[in-house]
Design a protein around this motif. Structure first.
Motif, PDB file in Angstrom:
ATOM      1  N   CYS A  50      41.635  43.701  45.213  1.00  0.00           N
ATOM      2  CA  CYS A  50      40.436  43.302  44.471  1.00  0.00           C
ATOM      3  C   CYS A  50      39.188  43.981  45.022  1.00  0.00           C
ATOM      4  CB  CYS A  50      40.272  41.793  44.519  1.00  0.00           C
ATOM      5  SG  CYS A  50      41.703  40.890  43.879  1.00  0.00           S
ATOM      6  N   THR A  77      38.960  41.345  37.303  1.00  0.00           N
ATOM      7  CA  THR A  77      39.074  41.347  38.760  1.00  0.00           C
ATOM      8  C   THR A  77      38.813  39.953  39.308  1.00  0.00           C
ATOM      9  OG1 THR A  77      38.373  43.659  38.874  1.00  0.00           O
ATOM     10  CG2 THR A  77      38.226  42.380  40.900  1.00  0.00           C
ATOM     11  N   TRP A  78      37.842  39.257  38.726  1.00  0.00           N
ATOM     12  CA  TRP A  78      37.558  37.877  39.127  1.00  0.00           C
ATOM     13  C   TRP A  78      38.779  36.982  38.935  1.00  0.00           C
ATOM     14  CZ3 TRP A  78      37.040  33.640  35.548  1.00  0.00           C
ATOM     15  CH2 TRP A  78      36.621  32.441  36.144  1.00  0.00           C
ATOM     16  N   LEU A  79      39.468  37.132  37.827  1.00  0.00           N
ATOM     17  CA  LEU A  79      40.688  36.354  37.577  1.00  0.00           C
ATOM     18  C   LEU A  79      41.756  36.668  38.622  1.00  0.00           C
ATOM     19  CD1 LEU A  79      40.942  36.644  33.680  1.00  0.00           C
ATOM     20  CD2 LEU A  79      40.409  34.581  35.005  1.00  0.00           C
ATOM     21  N   LYS A  80      41.825  37.927  39.014  1.00  0.00           N
ATOM     22  CA  LYS A  80      42.813  38.333  40.023  1.00  0.00           C
ATOM     23  C   LYS A  80      42.460  37.731  41.390  1.00  0.00           C
ATOM     24  CE  LYS A  80      44.617  42.373  39.634  1.00  0.00           C
ATOM     25  NZ  LYS A  80      44.872  43.830  39.655  1.00  0.00           N
ATOM     26  N   LYS A 118      40.881  34.923  41.877  1.00  0.00           N
ATOM     27  CA  LYS A 118      41.226  33.504  41.777  1.00  0.00           C
ATOM     28  C   LYS A 118      42.719  33.285  41.977  1.00  0.00           C
ATOM     29  CE  LYS A 118      39.665  30.558  38.904  1.00  0.00           C
ATOM     30  NZ  LYS A 118      39.346  29.849  37.632  1.00  0.00           N
ATOM     31  N   ARG A 119      43.515  34.190  41.415  1.00  0.00           N
ATOM     32  CA  ARG A 119      44.970  34.049  41.495  1.00  0.00           C
ATOM     33  C   ARG A 119      45.486  34.318  42.915  1.00  0.00           C
ATOM     34  NH1 ARG A 119      46.144  37.574  38.113  1.00  0.00           N
ATOM     35  NH2 ARG A 119      47.032  39.222  39.395  1.00  0.00           N
ATOM     36  N   ILE A 120      44.984  35.370  43.548  1.00  0.00           N
ATOM     37  CA  ILE A 120      45.444  35.727  44.904  1.00  0.00           C
ATOM     38  C   ILE A 120      44.884  34.754  45.935  1.00  0.00           C
ATOM     39  CG2 ILE A 120      45.377  37.512  46.686  1.00  0.00           C
ATOM     40  CD1 ILE A 120      45.221  39.593  44.421  1.00  0.00           C
ATOM     41  N   TYR A 121      43.600  34.496  45.843  1.00  0.00           N
ATOM     42  CA  TYR A 121      42.838  33.490  46.589  1.00  0.00           C
ATOM     43  C   TYR A 121      42.627  33.793  48.067  1.00  0.00           C
ATOM     44  CZ  TYR A 121      40.660  28.956  47.288  1.00  0.00           C
ATOM     45  OH  TYR A 121      39.754  27.964  47.550  1.00  0.00           O
TER      46      TYR A 121
END
Length: 310
Positions: free
Chosen positions: A289, A273-276, A278-281
């Motif tokens: 998220c 979820t953290w990676l997601k 970062k990607r969406i921002y």
């Protein structure tokens, strides 16, 4: 973006003060945050009562704790809905998060006032019998829960104290109180378990404030994300999951290895979820998220509880 548009269309036909309107105002998805600390507290209590010849597990106290936590969460949601609308921070045009009942006109202001009074009284009536199990100090704890549910929305969230309140009232207070009701004491294991629980749940506030950082800055809401920036907030979000997971080592040390092994599922999902995030921002897409974080928190509570009971 398409999912958000679908949600807007789905909620467009909500009738004013209808059952559907009140269901949306109650925010049922947030109830997992109220349930998780009670679940963990009861699991810790159950384990210690099973190994004690002097204390038996009290089902009545357990049920009352669950009911009080759920009603207080709904009450806090109503309070947040009403006061954010009254202060003008729930701008339906700029809002990125889920729609709010008062701002959308689903619930009238007068009805929301009555609902806040009713849920506050109901929570107090539900929690009052806990005095018979935990003593008069339960009245103080109940009053603090009610007072800070108002102070959070009206003042403290604007001062950047939301994360501290989550740690205290979604971690330390509920977990230790549930245990105290049975034993009239709190062990260090229970205390650190309550800290881990509060830290895990704080991830929900962090992603919420990360999404709203621009509008919060405009309205003068000094959240941690606004104060320290998006990069620090992302690091903090990741850290909450891993710290909560690391604290589960205490359960292994107490003879419950599964209460550390099973939450591995949680920390892996939390990291994805953290990676997601970062990607969406930025933007409304971060609501995905937010939903995943709520799911992860529930999985944390469930895996810790199952690990302790097994």
């Amino acid at each position: 973006m398409q999912d958000n548009d679908n949600n807007i269309r789905k909620h467009h036909d909500v009738k004013r003060d209808s059952p559907k309107a009140w269901l949306l105002a109650a925010r049922p998805k947030t109830l997992s945050g109220a349930a998780v600390p009670v679940m963990i507290g009861l699991a810790l209590t159950y384990n210690d009562t099973m190994s004690s010849d002097l204390v038996s597990f009290n089902v009545t106290a357990a049920v009352l704790c669950f009911l009080f936590a759920m009603i207080m969460q709904i009450d806090a949601n109503f309070i947040n809905d009403f006061f954010d609308f009254a202060k003008g921070t729930d701008d339906s045009e700029k809002r990125l998060g889920p729609r709010r009942a008062c701002a959308q006109g689903w619930v009238s202001i007068d009805r929301m006032k009555h609902a806040i009074a009713a849920t506050t009284c109901l929570a107090c009536v539900t929690g009052l019998p806990l005095v018979f199990f935990g003593g008069l100090e339960m009245i103080l704890i109940g009053l603090l829960c009610v007072i800070f549910s108002f102070l959070y929305t009206t003042h403290l969230s604007y001062m950047g104290m939301g994360d501290i309140l989550v740690l205290v009232f979604f971690g330390i207070v509920p977990v230790t109180t549930v245990y105290y009701l049975q034993f009239h004491t709190v062990t260090w294991t229970v205390f650190w378990a309550s800290v881990g629980c509060g830290i895990a749940i704080d991830a929900l506030l962090i992603v919420n404030n990360f999404r709203d950082r621009d509008t919060d800055r405009e309205s003068g809401k000094q959240t941690i994300v606004v104060r320290f920036g998006a990069t620090t907030a992302l690091r903090l979000y990741l850290a909450t999951g891993w710290i909560a997971y690391a604290l589960c080592l205490l359960f292994w040390a107490e003879g419950h290895p599964l209460a550390f092994v099973l939450p591995t599922i949680y920390v892996v999902l939390h990291s994805f979820t953290w990676l997601k995030i970062k990607r969406i921002y930025r933007g409304k897409a971060l609501n995905i998220c937010l939903g995943e974080t709520a799911r992860n928190i529930f999985i944390y509570g469930l895996t810790v509880t199952i690990g302790l009971l097994l």
